[in-house]
Design a protein around this motif. Structure first.
Motif, short mmCIF file in Angstrom:
data_model
loop_
_atom_site.label_atom_id
_atom_site.label_comp_id
_atom_site.label_asym_id
_atom_site.label_seq_id
_atom_site.Cartn_x
_atom_site.Cartn_y
_atom_site.Cartn_z
N ASP A 45 1.25 -0.86 -0.16
CA ASP A 45 -0.05 -0.24 0.03
C ASP A 45 1.08 0.80 0.01
N ALA A 46 1.99 1.28 0.93
CA ALA A 46 2.94 2.33 0.69
C ALA A 46 3.19 2.74 -0.56
N VAL A 47 4.54 1.65 -1.28
CA VAL A 47 4.53 1.56 -1.90
C VAL A 47 3.49 2.17 -3.33
N SER A 48 2.14 1.78 -3.36
CA SER A 48 1.63 1.89 -4.67
C SER A 48 2.05 3.85 -4.61
N HIS A 49 1.40 3.96 -2.89
CA HIS A 49 0.95 5.32 -2.47
C HIS A 49 1.99 6.29 -3.06
N ALA A 50 3.34 5.92 -2.90
CA ALA A 50 4.77 6.49 -3.19
C ALA A 50 5.07 6.50 -4.65
N THR A 51 4.39 5.57 -5.23
CA THR A 51 4.43 6.36 -7.32
C THR A 51 3.55 7.82 -7.62
N LEU A 52 2.87 7.84 -7.02
CA LEU A 52 1.97 9.11 -7.56
C LEU A 52 2.65 10.62 -7.88
N PRO A 53 3.94 11.33 -6.42
CA PRO A 53 5.16 12.51 -7.43
C PRO A 53 6.04 11.56 -8.39
N GLY A 54 6.27 10.15 -8.02
CA GLY A 54 7.39 9.72 -9.76
C GLY A 54 6.28 10.82 -11.18
N VAL A 55 5.03 9.84 -10.49
CA VAL A 55 4.40 9.54 -11.72
C VAL A 55 4.39 11.42 -12.50
N CYS A 56 4.26 12.22 -11.31
CA CYS A 56 3.87 13.94 -11.81
C CYS A 56 5.31 14.22 -12.29
N GLU A 101 6.12 -1.09 12.18
CA GLU A 101 6.08 -0.74 10.36
C GLU A 101 5.07 -0.31 10.20
N ASP A 102 3.65 -0.28 11.24
CA ASP A 102 2.50 -0.27 10.12
C ASP A 102 2.43 1.60 10.22
N ALA A 103 3.13 2.03 11.36
CA ALA A 103 3.07 3.67 11.28
C ALA A 103 3.16 4.56 9.99
N ALA A 104 5.25 3.28 10.08
CA ALA A 104 6.09 4.12 8.43
C ALA A 104 5.03 4.15 8.11
N ILE A 105 4.57 2.53 7.64
CA ILE A 105 3.92 2.92 6.29
C ILE A 105 2.21 3.44 6.06
N GLY A 106 1.74 4.24 7.22
CA GLY A 106 1.00 5.15 6.17
C GLY A 106 1.28 5.92 6.62
N ALA A 107 2.87 6.42 7.40
CA ALA A 107 3.71 7.82 7.37
C ALA A 107 3.48 8.01 5.15
N VAL A 108 4.59 7.00 5.34
CA VAL A 108 5.01 6.75 3.65
C VAL A 108 3.73 7.06 2.53
N LEU A 109 2.91 6.67 2.81
CA LEU A 109 2.33 6.49 2.19
C LEU A 109 1.30 7.67 2.41
N SER A 110 0.82 8.26 3.26
CA SER A 110 0.06 9.55 3.12
C SER A 110 1.02 10.54 2.61
N VAL A 111 2.06 10.58 3.08
CA VAL A 111 3.10 12.19 2.64
C VAL A 111 3.55 11.86 1.10
N PHE A 112 3.87 10.75 0.68
CA PHE A 112 3.59 10.57 -0.79
C PHE A 112 2.45 11.08 -1.85
#
Lengths: 401, 309
Positions: A45-56, A101-112
């Motif tokens: 989930d974190a990985v997939s959400h983190a793709t957005l800034p890269g696309v842009c 790990e769960d907090a890190a996932i959430g943080a990466v996901l939402s911020v990216f």
């Protein structure tokens, strides 16, 4: 219509999407299985959400160099870079700080994702004429898929599968028991990284078809589904690939068969249908199987207790016990034992005596550990051993009825 | 900037954004400590099918049915996750992944199938919210804050998120001791007679209420970010729960205010024409704060971890 779609008769675009989706679904299912067995399913989930800034960013970069900005390869490259950055942040947060790990996932996901949305609005304000349709990456957009796009997806999916084929042993070992893998000299950290790299590849490839919000489903649901059907890892992996490919194919065909049916969500819903079916019907781990097993166990306990009660001449009040005894022809309706019932009851009582003897003797500790009040003693001890026990506890005595 | 411009245009979004951020950060503290941080992620995804179903049933965009729908969807999701986890003997993370993606997919499908062209309801809106559009047209300047007629024209989101913030704060204040004990030592909490299971459910429901109220105003990105980033950053600053909650409130407020200002005025400073997404900017800033705390915070390492790692 649906039948036509399933047979790839709905035209060029639908065929392209169906085949591409099936490939993607298979690759995602297989990759996701290792992630699921490693108990890190939500990292995707974190990985997939983190793709957005890269696309842009890739879009902005390509536009600023005077390019089209919509080149799929370029966009996917950008998404891979930012997904890798997200993954690095995730690992850094979990390893170097106290965050779980769960907090890190959430943080990466939402911020990216938040940063990606900022960039999306920047792109929107750059000029209406160059509206990029980048929102399509959120939920996938298969309508305008080109042959070259399909080729990119197919190539990515195949490459992922090939890498997994090469590394499957190491991946499985690390997924099940990282500590043991470490002692075997496997570079666990690097294999974990490879796993994440594969997840990233699947995510990036799947952006076009299912979009970054729902690609997680393709990684998780087939793996969970397959887990119901087998206890062997290689079978689970293969089944997950099948379920993923099947769901993606059927979902893509369904979405082509009528208007207003977005591909990504349909694929996810078909996957879920497979999952729900497996949850209920799977032979060993399914809900139905569990109910049946419970009933069977209940009957065995009742029958056994009923027999012991018969042998000791105690009255039986429990309705279920009586009914079971009657159905088995061991007792009459009034609770009096039949001849067969008397024989079975005597045997049950004798077995109980033998068990008692076995459990008292420390020499029989391993056999005694198997005692659960239901197991027939013949399945644990040999005929010789039983004869020896009988010799010590004496022959059968007549039960006074 | 004069009050005549600031009060109607920027003050309501600032207040709403800050309240939403704090309302999410407060329960977020406990969720992060209990390793349930991703509940916020799951809830913010399943809100979409909830509001779509509410819209289908009532046929209009009205607030209360939608809030009800969203809350119902979160409850359904929590029940489903628990059921799948128990029935299928699946680890919680994967069960969560199965449920929220499926419900989100169902929401998107329903949305595509229904004619929502006449109303403002789409996936993007659900994700980013519309913080910038929450303006207060009746205000003419700072004096409007004491003018009851003008106050009646405040965006209704202000009152809703304010109420949610009060409710969340009240819950945490009332159950402070119980929450604290059961978060750090569940066995001990049970031993001293705290009903840990109902308390855990109550915490999740409180989080869901905060999420739904905040989502209504600011979209789901802020909700996820605020559930996790300020508490996580605060955790790097202190070893005391009370201080941690205070830090998280400060971080949440700072990211909301600074994020809104940067989104609104930052591009103008850079010479661009239009503002960027405030929700996205707030989430980004909370991430920057987290990164700074994770790098320099005094309590950033795990207790007992070797120094210099």
């Amino acid at each position: 219509m649906l039948f036509d779609a399933l047979l790839l008769q709905l035209g060029y675009n639908a065929t392209l999407v169906s085949i591409g989706a099936a490939l993607l679904g298979g690759a995602a299912g297989i990759t996701g299985t290792f992630l699921f067995l490693r108990k890190r399913a939500l990292v995707s989930d974190a990985v997939s959400h983190a793709t957005l800034p890269g696309v842009c960013l890739a879009f902005l970069l390509m536009v600023s160099f005077g390019g089209d900005g919509r080149n799929l390869t370029g966009l996917l490259l950008g998404s891979a870079v930012s997904a890798a950055a997200g993954l690095w942040c995730l690992n850094w947060l979990t390893q170097r700080t106290r965050l779980a790990e769960d907090a890190a996932i959430g943080a990466v996901l939402s911020v990216f994702f938040g940063f990606g949305v900022v960039l999306l609005t920047v792109i929107q304000t750059l000029g209406v004429g160059r509206q990029a349709g980048l929102e399509g990456f959120l939920l996938g957009s298969t309508a305008g898929m080109l042959f070259s796009d399909a080729l990119v997806i197919a190539a990515g999916g195949t490459a992922t599968l090939f890498v997994i084929l090469l590394a499957r042993r190491a991946l499985t070992l690390v997924a099940f028991d990282p500590d043991f893998a470490q002692t075997q000299g496997l570079p666990v950290g690097r294999i974990d990284m490879l796993m994440m790299g594969l997840v990233m590849a699947v995510t990036v490839v799947g952006l076009k078809i299912v979009g970054l919000i729902l690609i997680v489903a393709l990684l998780i649901i087939p793996a969970v589904t397959a887990r119901f059907w087998s206890e062997r890892s290689e079978q689970v992996v293969a089944l997950a690939g099948l379920f993923g490919a099947g769901a993606a194919y059927v979902g893509a065909a369904l979405s082509a068969s009528a208007p207003n049916l977005p591909t990504g969500p349909l694929i996810v819903l078909v996957s879920f249908a497979f999952f729900a079916l497996s949850l209920v019907c799977a032979p060993q781990r399914g809900v139905l199987a569990a109910v049946v097993q419970r009933r069977r166990f209940q009957r065995r306990v009742h029958l056994r207790q009923g027999l012991l009660a018969l042998a000791q001449n105690q009255p039986i009040y429990e309705a279920l016990t009586l009914r079971l005894l009657r159905q088995a022809g061991l007792a009459r309706a009034d609770g009096v034992a039949t001849d067969a019932g008397k024989a079975r009851a005597a045997k049950a009582l004798r077995d109980e005596k033998r068990w008692e003897f076995v459990r008292r003797d420390p020499a029989n500790e391993t056999a005694a550990a198997l005692y659960d009040g239901l197991r027939a003693i013949e399945t644990v001890l040999t005929a010789d051993q039983i004869a020896e026990i009988d010799r010590q506890i004496g022959g059968p005595q007549e039960v006074l009825l | 900037m004069s009050g005549a411009e600031f009060v109607p245009l920027s003050l309501p979004p600032l207040v709403i954004g800050t309240c939403a951020a704090i309302a999410c950060a407060l329960p977020g503290n406990f969720l992060v400590l209990r390793r349930q941080a991703l509940i916020g992620d799951a809830i913010s995804h399943v809100v979409l099918p909830g509001i779509v179903v509410a819209f289908l049933l009532t046929g209009a965009i009205s607030t209360w049915p939608m809030m009800l729908g969203a809350s119902a969807a979160s409850v359904v999701a929590v029940i489903l996750i628990e059921a799948i986890r128990r029935l299928g003997r699946i680890e919680p993370g994967a069960a969560m992944g199965v449920v929220f993606t499926t419900m989100f997919a169902a929401g998107v499908l329903l949305l595509e199938q229904t004619d929502t062209s006449t109303v403002h309801l789409d996936v993007e809106h659900a994700l980013y919210g519309n913080l910038e559009s929450l303006i207060w047209l009746d205000a003419v300047g700072w004096t409007s804050l004491w003018d009851f007629e003008a106050l009646a024209g405040l965006p209704p989101e202000v009152f809703r998120i304010g109420a949610a913030l009060c409710g969340v704060s009240l819950f945490i204040a009332v159950f402070w001791r119980a929450l604290k004990i059961s978060t750090f030592d569940e066995g001990f909490a049970r031993a001293v007679g705290i009903a840990t299971a109902p308390l855990g459910i109550a915490l999740v429901i409180t989080a869901a209420i905060a999420a739904v109220a905040a989502f209504d105003a600011v979209g789901s990105i802020i909700v996820i970010a605020m559930f996790i980033c300020p508490p996580a950053a605060a955790r790097m600053m202190t070893n005391q729960l009370g201080h941690q909650v205070a830090w998280s409130v400060v971080f949440a407020a700072v990211s909301a205010i600074l994020g809104y200002v940067l989104a609104g005025y930052g591009p103008l400073w850079l010479g661009l024409q239009d503002a960027v997404s405030a929700a996205g900017m707030i989430a980004t800033l909370s991430g920057v704060i987290l990164a700074l705390c994770a790098r320099f915070g005094p309590c950033r390492r795990r207790a007992g971890a070797p120094l210099g790692v």
